[in-house]
Design an enzyme around this catalytic site. Structure first.
Site, PDB file in Angstrom:
ATOM      1  N   ASN A  11      -0.198  38.754 -47.560  1.00 49.45           N
ATOM      2  CA  ASN A  11      -0.517  40.183 -47.626  1.00 49.45           C
ATOM      3  C   ASN A  11      -1.805  40.318 -48.432  1.00 49.45           C
ATOM      4  O   ASN A  11      -1.787  40.206 -49.651  1.00 49.45           O
ATOM      5  CB  ASN A  11       0.652  40.921 -48.302  1.00 49.45           C
ATOM      6  N   TRP A  12      -2.902  40.550 -47.728  1.00 54.87           N
ATOM      7  CA  TRP A  12      -4.199  40.611 -48.418  1.00 54.87           C
ATOM      8  C   TRP A  12      -4.412  41.929 -49.138  1.00 54.87           C
ATOM      9  O   TRP A  12      -5.371  42.082 -49.882  1.00 54.87           O
ATOM     10  CB  TRP A  12      -5.336  40.358 -47.408  1.00 54.87           C
ATOM     11  N   LYS A  13      -3.546  42.901 -48.894  1.00 49.10           N
ATOM     12  CA  LYS A  13      -3.703  44.229 -49.522  1.00 49.10           C
ATOM     13  C   LYS A  13      -5.126  44.737 -49.288  1.00 49.10           C
ATOM     14  O   LYS A  13      -5.698  44.489 -48.235  1.00 49.10           O
ATOM     15  CB  LYS A  13      -3.324  44.164 -51.009  1.00 49.10           C
ATOM     16  N   HIS A  95       6.287  48.460 -48.071  1.00 50.53           N
ATOM     17  CA  HIS A  95       5.907  47.726 -49.279  1.00 50.53           C
ATOM     18  C   HIS A  95       6.037  48.661 -50.481  1.00 50.53           C
ATOM     19  O   HIS A  95       5.778  49.860 -50.371  1.00 50.53           O
ATOM     20  CB  HIS A  95       4.462  47.223 -49.144  1.00 50.53           C
ATOM     21  N   GLU A  97       4.195  49.194 -52.862  1.00 53.58           N
ATOM     22  CA  GLU A  97       2.955  49.939 -53.152  1.00 53.58           C
ATOM     23  C   GLU A  97       2.809  51.144 -52.235  1.00 53.58           C
ATOM     24  O   GLU A  97       2.156  52.133 -52.587  1.00 53.58           O
ATOM     25  CB  GLU A  97       1.742  48.985 -53.045  1.00 53.58           C
ATOM     26  N   GLU A 165      11.184  41.979 -52.516  1.00 59.34           N
ATOM     27  CA  GLU A 165      10.078  41.923 -53.470  1.00 59.34           C
ATOM     28  C   GLU A 165      10.415  42.774 -54.691  1.00 59.34           C
ATOM     29  O   GLU A 165      10.207  44.000 -54.674  1.00 59.34           O
ATOM     30  CB  GLU A 165       8.797  42.463 -52.830  1.00 59.34           C
ATOM     31  N   GLY A 171       2.454  40.781 -58.464  1.00 59.55           N
ATOM     32  CA  GLY A 171       1.160  40.717 -59.137  1.00 59.55           C
ATOM     33  C   GLY A 171       1.253  40.553 -60.649  1.00 59.55           C
ATOM     34  O   GLY A 171       0.261  40.723 -61.351  1.00 59.55           O
ATOM     35  N   SER A 210       4.672  37.251 -56.897  1.00 62.74           N
ATOM     36  CA  SER A 210       4.144  36.143 -57.692  1.00 62.74           C
ATOM     37  C   SER A 210       4.521  34.760 -57.154  1.00 62.74           C
ATOM     38  O   SER A 210       4.741  33.831 -57.936  1.00 62.74           O
ATOM     39  CB  SER A 210       4.555  36.293 -59.165  1.00 62.74           C
ATOM     40  N   GLY A 232      -1.475  37.842 -53.920  1.00 63.88           N
ATOM     41  CA  GLY A 232      -2.660  37.240 -54.530  1.00 63.88           C
ATOM     42  C   GLY A 232      -2.953  35.817 -54.075  1.00 63.88           C
ATOM     43  O   GLY A 232      -4.107  35.475 -53.775  1.00 63.88           O
TER      44      GLY A 232
HETATM   45  P1  PGA Z   1       1.861  38.980 -55.239  1.00 62.36           P
HETATM   46  O1  PGA Z   1       2.173  40.167 -54.201  1.00 62.36           O
HETATM   47  O2  PGA Z   1       2.148  37.684 -54.507  1.00 62.36           O
HETATM   48  O3  PGA Z   1       0.421  39.137 -55.577  1.00 62.36           O
HETATM   49  O4  PGA Z   1       2.772  39.171 -56.399  1.00 62.36           O
HETATM   50  C1  PGA Z   1       3.230  40.067 -53.281  1.00 62.36           C
HETATM   51  C2  PGA Z   1       3.289  41.303 -52.447  1.00 62.36           C
HETATM   52  O5  PGA Z   1       3.056  42.415 -52.963  1.00 62.36           O
HETATM   53  O6  PGA Z   1       3.577  41.225 -51.235  1.00 62.36           O
END
Ligand code: PGA
Length: 247
Positions: A11-13, A95, A97, A165, A171, A210, A232
């Site tokens: 997931n490159w966001k 997600h 976010e 998640e 993150g 993470s 990330g």
């Molecule tokens: P992260 O994000 O690996 O940077 O913790 C995971 C995600 O939000 O899908």
């Protein structure tokens, strides 16, 4: 029923420009014949070019969100049909976010999943508790409630996955212990079987939050972990490939 094929999705966001297509190429060249399905979900504006660059290879391209409607007056939004037209095969939905930043409820996520299916996309539906909810001992209740509310009945018989998640692990460099991950994944599996019967056993349950080269092997070999949703660490080919190889 055989165990679900693992899925490792990056997931490159909101990261990446044209220059990042080289990173995707490096990932595609490095995956070899790993046993997992592998996907990259870049910002939507890169999907078409990435899908063209990776065409015919093992790595699939996915979206990070899609609207619940198929078309219309929704300024700034993108439909599942548009993602599919651009070359996406999967789409991340719900997600945290999006749930937090855009107030997406379980009902919204379920409607988005229906729309994704209409567009022929494979949904990756995200669920996860906040730190406050975990500390209050409510992680299982919250997560299974999100699974019930966010997965529409239309997913029966379709290819999809659920990504667990924990919000506090995204993150932050923090991860739950392996027994904590297994406890939640088993609860998600039980809920999927309750909702979809035997078919509920065929959807991989991804862990996200993470995931890094250093912890991937332990997480990916935990009970009921059928892959990972990687933020990330999916931005650098070397790190993402190390995670893919840990399957
Ligand atoms: P992260 O994000 O690996 O940077 O913790 C995971 C995600 O939000 O899908």
């Amino acid at each position: 029923m055989t165990a679900p094929t693992p899925l490792i999705a990056g997931n490159w966001k909101m990261n990446g420009t044209s220059a990042s297509l080289a990173e995707a190429q490096a990932i595609a060249e490095g995956v070899g014949d790993c046993p997992a399905r592998v996907a990259i979900c870049p910002p939507s504006i890169l999907i078409h070019r990435m899908a063209q660059a990776l065409a015919g290879g093992k790595v699939l391209v996915g979206g990070q969100d899609a609207h619940w409607d198929d078309a219309g007056a929704f300024t700034g939004d993108i439909s599942g049909e548009m993602l599919a037209d651009a070359g996406a095969k999967l789409v991340i939905l719900g997600h945290s976010e999006r749930r937090e930043g855009y107030r997406e409820t379980d009902e919204v996520v379920a409607n988005k999943a229906r729309a994704a299916l209409r567009a022929g996309l494979e949904p990756i539906v995200c669920v996860g508790e906040t730190l406050e909810q975990r500390k209050a001992g409510r992680a299982l209740e919250v997560v299974t409630g999100q699974v019930r509310g966010s997965l529409p009945a239309e997913l029966a018989g379709q290819t999809f996955s659920v990504a667990y998640e924990p919000v506090w692990a995204i993150g932050t460099g923090l991860t739950p212990t392996t027994p904590e991950i297994e406890e939640v994944h088993r609860a998600i599996r039980a809920t999927l079987v309750e909702l979809f019967g035997e078919h509920g056993k065929s959807a991989p349950i991804l862990y996200g939050g993470s995931v890094k080269p250093g912890n991937a092997a332990e997480i990916l070999h935990a009970d009921e972990v059928g892959g990972a949703l990687v933020g990330g660490a999916s931005l650098k080919a070397a790190d993402f490939l190390a995670i893919v190889r840990a399957v």
